[in-house]
Every structure is written in structure tokens, then in C-alpha cells.
Scaffold this motif. Structure first.
Motif, mmCIF file in Angstrom:
data_model
loop_
_atom_site.group_PDB
_atom_site.id
_atom_site.type_symbol
_atom_site.label_atom_id
_atom_site.label_comp_id
_atom_site.label_asym_id
_atom_site.label_seq_id
_atom_site.Cartn_x
_atom_site.Cartn_y
_atom_site.Cartn_z
ATOM 1 N N GLU A 126 0.839 -1.202 0.000
ATOM 2 C CA GLU A 126 0.000 0.000 0.000
ATOM 3 C C GLU A 126 0.878 1.258 0.000
ATOM 4 O O GLU A 126 0.612 2.212 -0.727
ATOM 5 C CB GLU A 126 -0.923 -0.003 1.225
ATOM 6 C CG GLU A 126 -1.864 1.168 1.285
ATOM 7 C CD GLU A 126 -2.886 1.155 0.158
ATOM 8 O OE1 GLU A 126 -3.337 2.250 -0.211
ATOM 9 O OE2 GLU A 126 -3.203 0.082 -0.350
ATOM 10 N N TYR A 127 1.940 1.236 0.785
ATOM 11 C CA TYR A 127 2.863 2.369 0.844
ATOM 12 C C TYR A 127 3.485 2.622 -0.531
ATOM 13 O O TYR A 127 3.523 3.755 -1.019
ATOM 14 C CB TYR A 127 3.963 2.103 1.875
ATOM 15 C CG TYR A 127 5.121 3.064 1.790
ATOM 16 C CD1 TYR A 127 5.011 4.361 2.269
ATOM 17 C CD2 TYR A 127 6.321 2.681 1.197
ATOM 18 C CE1 TYR A 127 6.067 5.253 2.176
ATOM 19 C CE2 TYR A 127 7.382 3.561 1.101
ATOM 20 C CZ TYR A 127 7.251 4.848 1.593
ATOM 21 O OH TYR A 127 8.303 5.720 1.488
ATOM 22 N N ARG A 132 2.368 1.645 -3.464
ATOM 23 C CA ARG A 132 1.322 2.038 -4.400
ATOM 24 C C ARG A 132 1.029 3.532 -4.274
ATOM 25 O O ARG A 132 0.947 4.249 -5.260
ATOM 26 C CB ARG A 132 0.057 1.211 -4.145
ATOM 27 C CG ARG A 132 -0.838 1.073 -5.319
ATOM 28 C CD ARG A 132 -2.017 0.127 -5.127
ATOM 29 N NE ARG A 132 -2.222 -0.520 -3.865
ATOM 30 C CZ ARG A 132 -1.809 -1.758 -3.560
ATOM 31 N NH1 ARG A 132 -1.152 -2.463 -4.449
ATOM 32 N NH2 ARG A 132 -2.050 -2.276 -2.387
ATOM 33 N N ASN A 133 0.907 4.013 -3.037
ATOM 34 C CA ASN A 133 0.648 5.435 -2.800
ATOM 35 C C ASN A 133 1.825 6.293 -3.263
ATOM 36 O O ASN A 133 1.643 7.356 -3.843
ATOM 37 C CB ASN A 133 0.365 5.701 -1.325
ATOM 38 C CG ASN A 133 -0.950 5.117 -0.896
ATOM 39 O OD1 ASN A 133 -1.833 4.857 -1.712
ATOM 40 N ND2 ASN A 133 -1.090 4.866 0.392
ATOM 41 N N ARG A 134 3.023 5.815 -2.997
ATOM 42 C CA ARG A 134 4.224 6.558 -3.377
ATOM 43 C C ARG A 134 4.321 6.657 -4.900
ATOM 44 O O ARG A 134 4.609 7.715 -5.445
ATOM 45 C CB ARG A 134 5.447 5.859 -2.813
ATOM 46 C CG ARG A 134 6.719 6.608 -3.019
ATOM 47 C CD ARG A 134 7.838 5.972 -2.248
ATOM 48 N NE ARG A 134 9.070 6.640 -2.592
ATOM 49 C CZ ARG A 134 10.246 6.070 -2.592
ATOM 50 N NH1 ARG A 134 10.364 4.825 -2.245
ATOM 51 N NH2 ARG A 134 11.322 6.740 -2.918
ATOM 52 N N SER A 149 1.823 6.414 -7.018
ATOM 53 C CA SER A 149 0.709 7.232 -7.494
ATOM 54 C C SER A 149 1.037 8.712 -7.393
ATOM 55 O O SER A 149 0.788 9.480 -8.316
ATOM 56 C CB SER A 149 -0.543 6.914 -6.686
ATOM 57 O OG SER A 149 -1.594 7.740 -7.062
#
Length: 150
Positions: free
Chosen positions: A50-51, A53-55, A57
Motif C-alpha cells: 500500500e505504501y 502504491r501510494n508513493r 501514485s
């Protein structure tokens, strides 16, 4: 305590690593660290994914914004780079095309199949690509044997 026995670490409060150089280089410490990292990653896989993926994005969004804001400058830089390296770019493209033909890559076979049609390469099923590859290999073998006889 002699600070010369420790490696420098600018991210720590003291400015040095927490273990001495000798301990730091021991294979056992490295093995333990790598085992710990494997266990940590396995235990926290979803959180780490998740980290990342957010980074990604956030970086992607800023990249898209930059490209939109500097469209003309980017195009000019690409054009200049192409003009400077025109011969090298063509040489590489020819080499890639030759390698693709000789290796009978999927992309090459798909292009052969769709030439003169309204199909796109994604319309060609993989089984058809494999059959066309076999046909091309058979033709090449027959031609090679005919050339050897002459």
C-alpha cells in the motif's frame, strides 16, 4: 569510546553506526539482518504494498502534471536529441528489427499477420502467433535445405 572504530551514519543522532566496523562486516550479522528483513516483509506485505502504491501514485501524478506544463520544452528537447543522434537511433532500430525477425518474436509475427488488415496486434490470439511461427520456421528450413542442394 573511539569513534574511528565505527562507520559514519548521517541519519543517526550521534553521526555513527550503532555497531562497530568489525561487527558490521561479520557474515552472521548480515545473514541475521537479511532473515529479519524477509520475516518483516512477509509479515507486513500488505502495508508495504500500500505504501509503495501510494508513493508511485503521487510520483506519477507529479510526472503527468510536469509533462502537461512543459509539453513544448519536452518536445523541443526530444527533437534536438533525435537530430543529434539520428544515425545511432536508426542503427539501433534496424538492429532491433533484425533481431525481432530472426528470433521470430511475438511482436514481429503479430505485425506480419496484421499487415493489410484492419486488425490490431491485440486482436491476434496467441495460438495463431504460435502457428504462424511454426509455419515460418518450416518455410525457412525448407529454403535452407533447397539452398544447400544447389
Amino acid at each position: 569510546m573511539d569513534e574511528s572504530l565505527f562507520k559514519k551514519n548521517s541519519s543517526s543522532k550521534s553521526g555513527i553506526t550503532s555497531c562497530c566496523k568489525k561487527c558490521h562486516n561479520l557474515a552472521e550479522v548480515r545473514a541475521d539482518r537479511s532473515e529479519y528483513q524477509k520475516r518483516y516483509r512477509a509479515a507486513n506485505a500488505s502495508r508495504l504494498n500500500e505504501y509503495l502504491r501510494n508513493r508511485y501514485s503521487a510520483k506519477h501524478e507529479s510526472y503527468v502534471e510536469y509533462r502537461k506544463a512543459n509539453k513544448e520544452a519536452i518536445r523541443a528537447a526530444q527533437q534536438e536529441r533525435y537530430c543529434k543522434n539520428h544515425e545511432e537511433i536508426l542503427r539501433r532500430q534496424r538492429g532491433y528489427a533484425k533481431q525481432s525477425r530472426e528470433g521470430l518474436a511475438d511482436s514481429y509475427i503479430r505485425r506480419v499477420l496484421i499487415v493489410g488488415t484492419s486488425l490490431s496486434s491485440s486482436d491476434v490470439p496467441q495460438i495463431l502467433v504460435q502457428l504462424k511461427r511454426l509455419e515460418m520456421l518450416i518455410k525457412k528450413t525448407v529454403e535452407d535445405e533447397a539452398n544447400e542442394k544447389c
